[in-house]
Scaffold this motif. Structure first.
Motif, PDB file in Angstrom:
ATOM      1  N   UNK A 261       0.823  -1.219   0.000  1.00  0.00           N
ATOM      2  CA  UNK A 261       0.000   0.000   0.000  1.00  0.00           C
ATOM      3  C   UNK A 261       0.851   1.262   0.000  1.00  0.00           C
ATOM      4  N   UNK A 262       2.039   1.177  -0.603  1.00  0.00           N
ATOM      5  CA  UNK A 262       2.912   2.341  -0.776  1.00  0.00           C
ATOM      6  C   UNK A 262       3.044   2.596  -2.272  1.00  0.00           C
ATOM      7  N   UNK A 263       2.388   3.640  -2.771  1.00  0.00           N
ATOM      8  CA  UNK A 263       2.437   3.953  -4.195  1.00  0.00           C
ATOM      9  C   UNK A 263       3.832   4.411  -4.600  1.00  0.00           C
ATOM     10  N   UNK A 264       4.275   3.944  -5.755  1.00  0.00           N
ATOM     11  CA  UNK A 264       5.510   4.422  -6.382  1.00  0.00           C
ATOM     12  C   UNK A 264       5.246   4.520  -7.876  1.00  0.00           C
ATOM     13  N   UNK A 265       6.113   5.231  -8.589  1.00  0.00           N
ATOM     14  CA  UNK A 265       6.017   5.322 -10.039  1.00  0.00           C
ATOM     15  C   UNK A 265       7.412   5.173 -10.624  1.00  0.00           C
ATOM     16  N   UNK A 266       7.497   5.139 -11.957  1.00  0.00           N
ATOM     17  CA  UNK A 266       8.794   5.178 -12.578  1.00  0.00           C
ATOM     18  C   UNK A 266       9.546   6.413 -12.117  1.00  0.00           C
ATOM     19  N   UNK A 267      10.824   6.265 -11.806  1.00  0.00           N
ATOM     20  CA  UNK A 267      11.604   7.364 -11.240  1.00  0.00           C
ATOM     21  C   UNK A 267      11.775   7.242  -9.736  1.00  0.00           C
ATOM     22  N   UNK A 268      10.991   6.328  -9.129  1.00  0.00           N
ATOM     23  CA  UNK A 268      11.118   6.099  -7.684  1.00  0.00           C
ATOM     24  C   UNK A 268      12.249   5.130  -7.359  1.00  0.00           C
ATOM     25  N   UNK A 269      12.821   4.481  -8.372  1.00  0.00           N
ATOM     26  CA  UNK A 269      13.936   3.569  -8.148  1.00  0.00           C
ATOM     27  C   UNK A 269      15.031   4.226  -7.319  1.00  0.00           C
ATOM     28  N   UNK A 285      13.193  -0.753  -5.532  1.00  0.00           N
ATOM     29  CA  UNK A 285      13.709  -1.144  -6.844  1.00  0.00           C
ATOM     30  C   UNK A 285      12.629  -1.443  -7.877  1.00  0.00           C
ATOM     31  N   UNK A 286      11.483  -2.013  -7.461  1.00  0.00           N
ATOM     32  CA  UNK A 286      10.520  -2.513  -8.438  1.00  0.00           C
ATOM     33  C   UNK A 286       9.087  -2.131  -8.103  1.00  0.00           C
ATOM     34  N   UNK A 287       8.358  -1.742  -9.131  1.00  0.00           N
ATOM     35  CA  UNK A 287       6.929  -1.584  -9.006  1.00  0.00           C
ATOM     36  C   UNK A 287       6.248  -2.905  -9.290  1.00  0.00           C
ATOM     37  N   UNK A 288       5.332  -3.324  -8.424  1.00  0.00           N
ATOM     38  CA  UNK A 288       4.693  -4.623  -8.617  1.00  0.00           C
ATOM     39  C   UNK A 288       3.219  -4.646  -8.310  1.00  0.00           C
ATOM     40  N   UNK A 289       2.672  -3.521  -7.842  1.00  0.00           N
ATOM     41  CA  UNK A 289       1.237  -3.498  -7.566  1.00  0.00           C
ATOM     42  C   UNK A 289       0.467  -3.632  -8.872  1.00  0.00           C
ATOM     43  N   UNK A 290      -0.478  -4.563  -8.906  1.00  0.00           N
ATOM     44  CA  UNK A 290      -1.264  -4.836 -10.090  1.00  0.00           C
ATOM     45  C   UNK A 290      -2.741  -4.693  -9.734  1.00  0.00           C
ATOM     46  N   UNK A 291      -3.508  -3.898 -10.481  1.00  0.00           N
ATOM     47  CA  UNK A 291      -4.927  -3.734 -10.163  1.00  0.00           C
ATOM     48  C   UNK A 291      -5.651  -5.070 -10.086  1.00  0.00           C
ATOM     49  N   UNK A 292      -6.491  -5.218  -9.076  1.00  0.00           N
ATOM     50  CA  UNK A 292      -7.353  -6.394  -8.909  1.00  0.00           C
ATOM     51  C   UNK A 292      -6.597  -7.679  -8.592  1.00  0.00           C
ATOM     52  N   UNK A 293      -5.308  -7.576  -8.265  1.00  0.00           N
ATOM     53  CA  UNK A 293      -4.565  -8.762  -7.844  1.00  0.00           C
ATOM     54  C   UNK A 293      -4.287  -8.628  -6.353  1.00  0.00           C
ATOM     55  N   UNK A 294      -4.960  -9.414  -5.510  1.00  0.00           N
ATOM     56  CA  UNK A 294      -4.789  -9.278  -4.057  1.00  0.00           C
ATOM     57  C   UNK A 294      -3.341  -9.472  -3.636  1.00  0.00           C
TER      58      UNK A 294
END
Length: 313
Positions: A261-269, A285-294
């Motif tokens: 539940x911590x939002x990040x975007x490209x550039x947050x690396x 290092x990586x964004x991995x939150x995917x909509x509708x994937x618990x």
């Protein structure tokens, strides 16, 4: 057309990962999304938003709604920095025998000052790019007639580090950043697994001062996380002025820290993952939150893992 193709290729690979792992709940399964949190190429804008609302706030406008006090941000934000490429003209001057690629002037990654002159960030911020992901770092044709890309140590010296690139609460305008050159790539992807972290050394700015003479370095904490503890990431998402997000630690293993539940975007690396005391316990290092994937999650490498391979901690 190339940008559209890249976009659909990325989305298709992401969708395949979701189908293969519909219930992402373990540290091993979190690895299915390899997208590094670099800025997206021009014309593509996807996010690693966790949940239906983007909770990121500008640091000087933070209202305390994310669970950490306002004075926490005031105390710790100054050590968060932004890495930015030199403009194309200066890259050409530095590397006259190279094609400069398309990185000139791009606001690239985030990082954390941890002593008077060293910044901790993500290793992939210095990887070479051949254009297949939309980014192209400097390259030339070698004597054999094959393309040869500038190595990470050379790429690092094409970057500068911006302090205080953030929105001024009084004026609403972006502050003029205090900029320092990168003089050396000190450590890069060390260890048998090429751990995704890097350390760069900064030189003095135009006023002949080192960053540590002006900004308080962050404290680093080499310890395992505690599930459900509050974490904060102060970052430059998609090259934006500095922002803050906070949430809870979801899971961790010997290498990675996961947060859902911590939002990040490209550039947050390269952003420091901070605990409730403000100490850095990992590097995003990586964004991995995917909509509708618990329980899908963004992630970073832990300071515990970094300390096992680094000569500086």
């Amino acid at each position: 057309m190339w940008k559209i193709f890249q976009f659909f290729l990325f989305v298709a690979s992401w969708a395949m990962a979701i189908v293969a792992h519909p219930n992402v709940t373990t540290a091993q399964e979190f690895d299915v999304n390899p997208r590094k949190a670099l800025p997206f190429p021009p014309g593509i804008s996807l996010e690693s938003q966790c949940g239906v609302v983007d909770d990121l706030q500008h640091v000087e406008f933070y209202d305390g709604a994310l669970g950490v006090p306002v004075d926490y941000v005031e105390e710790h934000e100054a050590s968060t920095v932004q890495l930015q490429w030199l403009d194309e003209g200066r890259i050409r001057q530095r590397m006259p025998n190279y094609v400069p690629g398309n990185i000139g002037g791009v606001r690239w990654c985030s990082g954390t000052l941890f002593d008077d002159r060293h910044v901790l960030t993500a290793g992939h911020c210095f990887d070479t790019h051949d254009g297949s992901d939309g980014w192209l770092t400097p390259w030339r044709m070698n004597d054999s007639g094959n393309p040869e890309h500038a190595e990470p140590a050379l790429l690092a010296q094409l970057l500068v580090v911006n302090f205080k690139f953030q929105r001024d609460r009084q004026t609403g305008a972006n502050r003029t950043p205090d900029t320092f050159p990168v003089v050396k790539l000190v450590e890069y992807r060390k260890g048998p697994d090429a751990l995704d972290y890097a350390i760069v050394e900064l030189g003095k700015n135009d006023e002949n001062v080192l960053p540590g003479e002006r900004y308080s370095p962050a404290t680093l904490a080499v310890r395992d996380g505690v599930v459900e503890e509050l974490l904060t990431i102060i970052q430059h998402p998609q090259g934006d002025p500095k922002k803050i997000e906070a949430g809870k630690l979801l899971s961790f293993d010997a290498r990675d820290v996961f947060y859902s539940d911590i939002d990040t975007h490209g550039g947050s690396s390269g952003s420091g993952i901070r605990n409730s005391a403000g100490a850095v316990v990992g590097v995003h290092t990586n964004g991995g939150c995917v909509p509708d994937v618990p329980d899908s999650a963004n992630r970073g490498v832990s300071m515990t893992a970094i300390a096992t391979v680094s000569d500086m901690f």
